[in-house]
Design an enzyme around this catalytic site. Structure first.
Site, short mmCIF file in Angstrom:
data_model
loop_
_atom_site.label_atom_id
_atom_site.label_comp_id
_atom_site.label_asym_id
_atom_site.label_seq_id
_atom_site.Cartn_x
_atom_site.Cartn_y
_atom_site.Cartn_z
N LYS A 180 7.21 -2.82 -5.41
CA LYS A 180 5.89 -2.81 -4.76
C LYS A 180 5.89 -3.65 -3.48
CE LYS A 180 3.49 -2.05 -9.14
NZ LYS A 180 3.92 -0.70 -9.15
N CYS A 181 6.92 -3.46 -2.70
CA CYS A 181 7.14 -4.27 -1.49
C CYS A 181 7.13 -3.35 -0.27
CB CYS A 181 8.51 -4.96 -1.63
SG CYS A 181 9.08 -5.86 -0.19
N GLY A 182 6.82 -3.92 0.87
CA GLY A 182 6.88 -3.15 2.11
C GLY A 182 8.29 -2.63 2.40
N PHE A 183 9.30 -3.28 1.82
CA PHE A 183 10.69 -2.86 2.03
C PHE A 183 11.18 -1.90 0.95
CE2 PHE A 183 10.62 -7.06 4.20
CZ PHE A 183 10.92 -6.61 5.48
N THR A 184 10.33 -1.58 -0.03
CA THR A 184 10.72 -0.70 -1.13
C THR A 184 11.32 0.63 -0.64
OG1 THR A 184 9.15 -1.74 -2.63
CG2 THR A 184 9.91 0.45 -3.25
#
Length: 167
Positions: free
Chosen positions: A38-42
């Site tokens: 659930k990360c911007g980098f996912t």
């Protein structure tokens, strides 16, 4: 594990919690990534999967990516090991190994990550992992060859990985 001298000296848990000796990867080039769902980098999962497939076309038995889910950065990996596996498979078609969830910093940090950070400190000599999707490259000799920040796209590492494989 203070006496550890190479990557192969460690044991980690796989997605089902079973112990895996990293000595099983002896002679391979290994990219280690702390991951989160659930990360911007996912979306880097897609780049990692592409890198995994591209490099393995040329070196089918000599390269591996190991994902280590971590919930230490903004609570961005809240799921169970099973939920994480399902997410990676359904959303990104991940086929490289995703291990059991771990801590990468702090009192409960994985001994593997403590060693990785000591072997290859980050910018300004900082030893902590700054965020999700930080990457470490281990050469065939079990030594850390590189470390990249979360902002580094996995695909940009292909040339470095191929160079290491050619050694």
């Amino acid at each position: 594990m203070a006496s550890a001298t190479t990557f192969y000296d460690f044991k980690v848990a796989d997605k089902k919690g079973a112990e895996v000796s990293l000595a099983d990867y002896k002679g391979k080039v290994v990219l280690i990534v702390n991951t989160a769902s659930k990360c911007g980098f996912t979306p880097q999962y897609a780049g990692l999967e592409k890198l995994w497939k591209t490099v393995r076309e040329k070196y089918p038995d000599d390269f591996v990516i190991l994902g280590f889910p971590c919930n230490q950065f903004g609570g961005q990996e809240p799921g169970t090991n099973e939920e994480i596996q399902e997410f990676c498979q359904l959303n990104y078609g991940v086929t490289f190994p995703i291990m059991a969830k771990i801590d990468v910093n702090g009192d409960n940090a994985s001994p593997l990550f403590e060693w990785l950070k000591n072997e290859k400190p980050g910018l300004l000599g900082l030893k902590r992992v700054k965020w999700n999707f930080e990457k470490f490259l281990v050469g065939k000799d079990g030594r850390v060859k590189g470390r990249w920040a979360s902002t580094t796209k996995p695909e940009s590492l292909e040339a470095t990985i191929l160079e290491e494989l050619a050694k």
